[in-house]
Write an enzyme that holds these catalytic residues in place. Sequence first.
Site, PDB file in Angstrom:
ATOM      1  N   ARG A   1       0.839  -1.217   0.000  1.00 35.58           N
ATOM      2  CA  ARG A   1       0.000   0.000   0.000  1.00 35.58           C
ATOM      3  C   ARG A   1       0.873   1.266   0.000  1.00 35.58           C
ATOM      4  O   ARG A   1       0.564   2.262   0.678  1.00 35.58           O
ATOM      5  CB  ARG A   1      -0.929   0.050   1.219  1.00 35.58           C
ATOM      6  CG  ARG A   1      -1.945  -1.050   1.278  1.00 35.58           C
ATOM      7  CD  ARG A   1      -2.954  -0.960   0.142  1.00 35.58           C
ATOM      8  NE  ARG A   1      -4.047  -1.865   0.361  1.00 35.58           N
ATOM      9  CZ  ARG A   1      -4.025  -3.172   0.064  1.00 35.58           C
ATOM     10  NH1 ARG A   1      -2.955  -3.705  -0.504  1.00 35.58           N
ATOM     11  NH2 ARG A   1      -5.078  -3.921   0.299  1.00 35.58           N
TER      12      ARG A   1
ATOM     13  N   SER B   1     -10.153  -0.444   3.712  1.00 34.23           N
ATOM     14  CA  SER B   1      -9.390  -0.718   4.933  1.00 34.23           C
ATOM     15  C   SER B   1      -8.817   0.601   5.444  1.00 34.23           C
ATOM     16  O   SER B   1      -8.186   1.332   4.682  1.00 34.23           O
ATOM     17  CB  SER B   1      -8.211  -1.641   4.645  1.00 34.23           C
ATOM     18  OG  SER B   1      -8.645  -2.866   4.129  1.00 34.23           O
TER      19      SER B   1
ATOM     20  N   GLU C   1      -4.162   3.951   6.404  1.00 38.23           N
ATOM     21  CA  GLU C   1      -3.929   3.863   4.950  1.00 38.23           C
ATOM     22  C   GLU C   1      -4.297   5.176   4.245  1.00 38.23           C
ATOM     23  O   GLU C   1      -3.557   5.620   3.381  1.00 38.23           O
ATOM     24  CB  GLU C   1      -4.840   2.752   4.383  1.00 38.23           C
ATOM     25  CG  GLU C   1      -4.134   1.525   3.910  1.00 38.23           C
ATOM     26  CD  GLU C   1      -5.004   0.764   2.922  1.00 38.23           C
ATOM     27  OE1 GLU C   1      -5.364   1.322   1.864  1.00 38.23           O
ATOM     28  OE2 GLU C   1      -5.324  -0.396   3.195  1.00 38.23           O
TER      29      GLU C   1
HETATM   30  N1  EPU Z   1     -10.812 -10.418  10.924  1.00 38.65           N
HETATM   31  C1  EPU Z   1     -11.458 -10.486  12.135  1.00 38.65           C
HETATM   32  N2  EPU Z   1     -12.329  -9.488  12.463  1.00 38.65           N
HETATM   33  C2  EPU Z   1     -12.570  -8.436  11.621  1.00 38.65           C
HETATM   34  C3  EPU Z   1     -11.898  -8.366  10.394  1.00 38.65           C
HETATM   35  C4  EPU Z   1     -11.007  -9.376  10.052  1.00 38.65           C
HETATM   36  O1  EPU Z   1     -11.269 -11.405  12.905  1.00 38.65           O
HETATM   37  O2  EPU Z   1     -13.378  -7.578  11.986  1.00 38.65           O
HETATM   38  C5  EPU Z   1      -9.901 -11.499  10.543  1.00 38.65           C
HETATM   39  C6  EPU Z   1     -10.532 -12.324   9.419  1.00 38.65           C
HETATM   40  O3  EPU Z   1     -11.343 -13.339   9.904  1.00 38.65           O
HETATM   41  C7  EPU Z   1      -9.307 -12.875   8.725  1.00 38.65           C
HETATM   42  C8  EPU Z   1      -8.277 -11.774   8.887  1.00 38.65           C
HETATM   43  O4  EPU Z   1      -8.724 -10.964   9.968  1.00 38.65           O
HETATM   44  O5  EPU Z   1      -8.833 -14.028   9.380  1.00 38.65           O
HETATM   45  C9  EPU Z   1      -8.038 -10.952   7.626  1.00 38.65           C
HETATM   46  O6  EPU Z   1      -9.262 -10.368   7.203  1.00 38.65           O
HETATM   47  P1  EPU Z   1      -9.628 -10.201   5.639  1.00 38.65           P
HETATM   48  O7  EPU Z   1      -9.428 -11.489   4.929  1.00 38.65           O
HETATM   49  O8  EPU Z   1     -10.964  -9.555   5.571  1.00 38.65           O
HETATM   50  O9  EPU Z   1      -8.527  -9.273   5.033  1.00 38.65           O
HETATM   51  P2  EPU Z   1      -7.839  -7.954   5.603  1.00 38.65           P
HETATM   52  O10 EPU Z   1      -6.436  -8.279   5.964  1.00 38.65           O
HETATM   53  O11 EPU Z   1      -8.688  -7.325   6.650  1.00 38.65           O
HETATM   54  C10 EPU Z   1      -6.848  -7.166   3.304  1.00 38.65           C
HETATM   55  C11 EPU Z   1      -6.760  -5.881   2.560  1.00 38.65           C
HETATM   56  C12 EPU Z   1      -8.049  -5.639   1.795  1.00 38.65           C
HETATM   57  C13 EPU Z   1      -8.276  -6.779   0.819  1.00 38.65           C
HETATM   58  C14 EPU Z   1      -8.318  -8.106   1.621  1.00 38.65           C
HETATM   59  C15 EPU Z   1      -8.375  -9.315   0.715  1.00 38.65           C
HETATM   60  C16 EPU Z   1      -5.251  -4.436   3.795  1.00 38.65           C
HETATM   61  C17 EPU Z   1      -5.117  -3.275   4.701  1.00 38.65           C
HETATM   62  N3  EPU Z   1      -6.499  -4.774   3.476  1.00 38.65           N
HETATM   63  O12 EPU Z   1      -7.857  -7.016   4.290  1.00 38.65           O
HETATM   64  O13 EPU Z   1      -7.880  -4.457   1.028  1.00 38.65           O
HETATM   65  O14 EPU Z   1      -9.499  -6.623   0.116  1.00 38.65           O
HETATM   66  O15 EPU Z   1      -7.123  -8.242   2.420  1.00 38.65           O
HETATM   67  O16 EPU Z   1      -7.170  -9.453   0.026  1.00 38.65           O
HETATM   68  O17 EPU Z   1      -4.249  -5.005   3.371  1.00 38.65           O
HETATM   69  C18 EPU Z   1      -8.195  -2.093   1.149  1.00 38.65           C
HETATM   70  O18 EPU Z   1      -6.981  -1.976   1.154  1.00 38.65           O
HETATM   71  O19 EPU Z   1      -8.967  -1.094   1.181  1.00 38.65           O
HETATM   72  C19 EPU Z   1      -8.788  -3.410   1.139  1.00 38.65           C
HETATM   73  C20 EPU Z   1     -10.092  -3.594   1.235  1.00 38.65           C
END
Ligand code: EPU
Length: 346
Positions: free
Chosen positions: A164, A246, A342
């Site tokens: 990012r 995010s 971000e």
């Molecule tokens: N989780 C929780 N509680 C929550 C949110 C997440 O326990 O409220 C846990 C989920 O269960 C999972 C882990 O955290 O085990 C990761 O969550 P998720 O798969 O939703 O992905 P993320 O790391 O929160 C990132 C990117 C997203 C992208 C997704 C899928 C960043 C900051 N965010 O989210 O990107 O869509 O992976 O690849 O890297 C963005 O940058 O705006 C964005 C949406």
Amino acid sequence: MLVEKNVPLQLYNTFHIVAKAFSLVRIRSVADLLQIVADPRLAAEPKFVLGGGSNIVLTGDVRPLVLKVEVMGKRLVRETAKGFVVEAGAGENWHELVAWTLQQGCPGLENLAMVPGTVGGSPVQNIGAYGIELQDRFESLDAVDLATGHTFTLDAAQCGFGYRDSVFKHAPAAPGGFGLKDRVMITQVRFFLPKPWKPVLGYAELEKKMVEHGVRNPSPEQIFDWVCAIRGAKLPDPGLLGNAGSFFKNPTVTPEQCADIIQREPKIVHYPLADGAVKLAAGWLIDACGWKGKGVGNAGVYERQALVLINRGQATGGEVMTLAKAIQTSVYERFGIMLEPEPVVV
Ligand code: EPU
């Protein structure tokens, strides 16, 4: 060239925060930009480049001259045995570009479906989702130096992509050197979509879709549909509920730090990275601190994904930032980790 005065920005930022630009010029071509550079009064003004507004928090009216990027156009530049090169104007909507490339038979961007924002914002953020980052599909971009009007082309190495992150997010005087923040406008971006196409399926949520649909070799269109469904189910539609995706980056820690946290928090979600560091899920950390559904004023934490801050009505940028700081403090107090936002705070 028309300099518009007191332009409402509520519809130009995906948080839908109410603020105005004192002056705004729509940039539809390089020629429009050159007119600004040639105008002694406008050339001297500080400038703010506004793309899709999907990664900003407006904390008040915007004083710098707003350059709203509206450079349009999409075309297949060339096809070789190794892949397709596709070019798009910086003002094009990102998701529409992804859908268009699939219609043209040029797959490779499907995992990045439904990322909000514009083509011009995609390299700034090095957008990423479901196992693909923009840098994996990037060829080059054209930009204009706002001080000189000089047009130049940058390749991936010159963009300094990170998680990012890119050279466009760093101020010129940043330690470690070269930064282009507020110095340039990106006008065109070219993408390289390799042949033969191979699906990127490492993410558990995509594997689940394969099982659900009984599909072992999904097509690019199926992956596109699945990514749209996954995102639709857990991320708020900015058209209906203001947000900037995010709000924090996923932090990385050393394996030793991670082992120490696991002792205290055995359930922590963590992923080992190729370089030996460990990535933690910021959404999980925020959720574990009990923030889901809570808020400050009209700014809230989304019920289905704690990493997303939302505007429940008439939230101000100040409320969003107060909430963000409160979240940072509670995550720091419990886990010793300082989350890094971000979006760009304006
Ligand atoms: N989780 C929780 N509680 C929550 C949110 C997440 O326990 O409220 C846990 C989920 O269960 C999972 C882990 O955290 O085990 C990761 O969550 P998720 O798969 O939703 O992905 P993320 O790391 O929160 C990132 C990117 C997203 C992208 C997704 C899928 C960043 C900051 N965010 O989210 O990107 O869509 O992976 O690849 O890297 C963005 O940058 O705006 C964005 C949406």
